[in-house]
Scaffold this active site. Sequence first.
Site, PDB file in Angstrom:
ATOM      1  N   ASN A  11     -62.239 -21.644  -1.511  1.00  0.00           N
ATOM      2  CA  ASN A  11     -61.950 -20.656  -2.560  1.00  0.00           C
ATOM      3  C   ASN A  11     -60.938 -21.244  -3.568  1.00  0.00           C
ATOM      4  O   ASN A  11     -59.773 -21.442  -3.256  1.00  0.00           O
ATOM      5  CB  ASN A  11     -61.385 -19.396  -1.864  1.00  0.00           C
ATOM      6  CG  ASN A  11     -61.078 -18.268  -2.828  1.00  0.00           C
ATOM      7  OD1 ASN A  11     -60.681 -18.499  -3.963  1.00  0.00           O
ATOM      8  ND2 ASN A  11     -61.240 -17.050  -2.350  1.00  0.00           N
ATOM      9  N   HIS A  13     -59.611 -19.929  -6.174  1.00  0.00           N
ATOM     10  CA  HIS A  13     -58.527 -19.001  -6.535  1.00  0.00           C
ATOM     11  C   HIS A  13     -57.369 -19.153  -5.546  1.00  0.00           C
ATOM     12  O   HIS A  13     -56.203 -19.188  -5.918  1.00  0.00           O
ATOM     13  CB  HIS A  13     -59.004 -17.543  -6.486  1.00  0.00           C
ATOM     14  CG  HIS A  13     -60.101 -17.232  -7.434  1.00  0.00           C
ATOM     15  ND1 HIS A  13     -59.883 -16.959  -8.754  1.00  0.00           N
ATOM     16  CD2 HIS A  13     -61.437 -17.152  -7.249  1.00  0.00           C
ATOM     17  CE1 HIS A  13     -61.037 -16.724  -9.353  1.00  0.00           C
ATOM     18  NE2 HIS A  13     -61.989 -16.831  -8.458  1.00  0.00           N
ATOM     19  N   ASP A  70     -56.387 -16.377   6.982  1.00  0.00           N
ATOM     20  CA  ASP A  70     -57.403 -15.341   7.071  1.00  0.00           C
ATOM     21  C   ASP A  70     -56.747 -14.052   6.619  1.00  0.00           C
ATOM     22  O   ASP A  70     -55.589 -13.777   6.972  1.00  0.00           O
ATOM     23  CB  ASP A  70     -57.954 -15.225   8.490  1.00  0.00           C
ATOM     24  CG  ASP A  70     -59.339 -14.583   8.469  1.00  0.00           C
ATOM     25  OD1 ASP A  70     -60.124 -14.912   7.565  1.00  0.00           O
ATOM     26  OD2 ASP A  70     -59.636 -13.746   9.335  1.00  0.00           O
ATOM     27  N   THR A  71     -57.471 -13.308   5.803  1.00  0.00           N
ATOM     28  CA  THR A  71     -56.919 -12.092   5.201  1.00  0.00           C
ATOM     29  C   THR A  71     -57.833 -10.928   5.459  1.00  0.00           C
ATOM     30  O   THR A  71     -59.058 -11.085   5.478  1.00  0.00           O
ATOM     31  CB  THR A  71     -56.763 -12.303   3.674  1.00  0.00           C
ATOM     32  OG1 THR A  71     -55.776 -13.305   3.458  1.00  0.00           O
ATOM     33  CG2 THR A  71     -56.334 -11.023   2.968  1.00  0.00           C
ATOM     34  N   PHE A 150     -59.254 -12.121  -7.630  1.00  0.00           N
ATOM     35  CA  PHE A 150     -60.546 -12.168  -6.957  1.00  0.00           C
ATOM     36  C   PHE A 150     -60.603 -11.060  -5.899  1.00  0.00           C
ATOM     37  O   PHE A 150     -59.639 -10.321  -5.702  1.00  0.00           O
ATOM     38  CB  PHE A 150     -60.774 -13.555  -6.326  1.00  0.00           C
ATOM     39  CG  PHE A 150     -59.865 -13.852  -5.164  1.00  0.00           C
ATOM     40  CD1 PHE A 150     -58.556 -14.251  -5.373  1.00  0.00           C
ATOM     41  CD2 PHE A 150     -60.313 -13.700  -3.856  1.00  0.00           C
ATOM     42  CE1 PHE A 150     -57.716 -14.495  -4.304  1.00  0.00           C
ATOM     43  CE2 PHE A 150     -59.485 -13.960  -2.780  1.00  0.00           C
ATOM     44  CZ  PHE A 150     -58.174 -14.357  -3.002  1.00  0.00           C
ATOM     45  N   ASP A 153     -58.907  -7.411  -5.636  1.00  0.00           N
ATOM     46  CA  ASP A 153     -57.768  -7.301  -6.569  1.00  0.00           C
ATOM     47  C   ASP A 153     -57.931  -6.196  -7.618  1.00  0.00           C
ATOM     48  O   ASP A 153     -56.954  -5.487  -7.917  1.00  0.00           O
ATOM     49  CB  ASP A 153     -57.525  -8.637  -7.296  1.00  0.00           C
ATOM     50  CG  ASP A 153     -56.715  -9.630  -6.456  1.00  0.00           C
ATOM     51  OD1 ASP A 153     -56.166  -9.220  -5.419  1.00  0.00           O
ATOM     52  OD2 ASP A 153     -56.638 -10.806  -6.848  1.00  0.00           O
ATOM     53  N   HIS A 178     -49.539 -10.398   0.101  1.00  0.00           N
ATOM     54  CA  HIS A 178     -49.732 -10.802   1.491  1.00  0.00           C
ATOM     55  C   HIS A 178     -49.723 -12.329   1.631  1.00  0.00           C
ATOM     56  O   HIS A 178     -48.937 -12.891   2.371  1.00  0.00           O
ATOM     57  CB  HIS A 178     -51.075 -10.217   1.962  1.00  0.00           C
ATOM     58  CG  HIS A 178     -52.192 -10.407   0.966  1.00  0.00           C
ATOM     59  ND1 HIS A 178     -52.119  -9.929  -0.325  1.00  0.00           N
ATOM     60  CD2 HIS A 178     -53.362 -11.075   1.031  1.00  0.00           C
ATOM     61  CE1 HIS A 178     -53.216 -10.276  -0.986  1.00  0.00           C
ATOM     62  NE2 HIS A 178     -53.984 -10.983  -0.189  1.00  0.00           N
TER      63      HIS A 178
END
Length: 193
Positions: A11, A13, A70-71, A150, A153, A178
């Site tokens: 990613n 971003h 990881d989110t 992204f 958001d 975060h």
Amino acid sequence: MSKKIVFATHNRHKLHEIRSIIGSDYEIVGLDEIGCCEDIPETGSTLQENALQKAHYVVQKYGIDCFADDTGLEVDALNGAPGVYSARYAGESCSFADNVEKLLKEMSDKENRSARFKTVIALIIDHKEFLFEGKVEGQIGRIPHGTDGFGYDPIFIPDGYQETFSQMSLDEKNKISHRGLATQRLMQFLQTK
Ligand code: IMP
């Protein structure tokens, strides 16, 4: 000379966000730059398991120190969904816009808009594991606002603000987000090495 460390992501971003926090002591390289084009399996049932799984995969296959994040977005009115399944909420190979659309649909009749992003970063350095966490509380908006960022958001309004993450500058988002908070903890740790 700066030390090379892999951030296990495709990613761009996220790479941009993390490079802007970590500065120049470390050269942060993404998966594409080390020739890792595959999607690393994420089969854990927690953010921590997935972050560790991704970091171990890179260290085992490429032999370079690595961190992975990881989110998940936890929405109270949806009992914590999409949570660990945030990336594929609207189905396999869905887009960010598909996920936003699905979440807004699921939330259309919900008055309680409280939610939070949580990030876990797993670092493997010199064969040892370390974990760093970050969390931001907020509200899910009723329609998307803003064009930056992204994922979710455009519909996430952090507590204490009137605007979504998509309407903020990257610096503003990094200070309170975060991943920004987890990365600041990672950076403080790396500075002690
Ligand atoms: P990941 O597993 O860390 O890539 O995160 C899972 C999903 O959460 C991503 O595909 C995005 O949809 C969403 N996500 C992660 N970080 C953010 C963020 O900073 N803003 C908005 N959405 C995010």
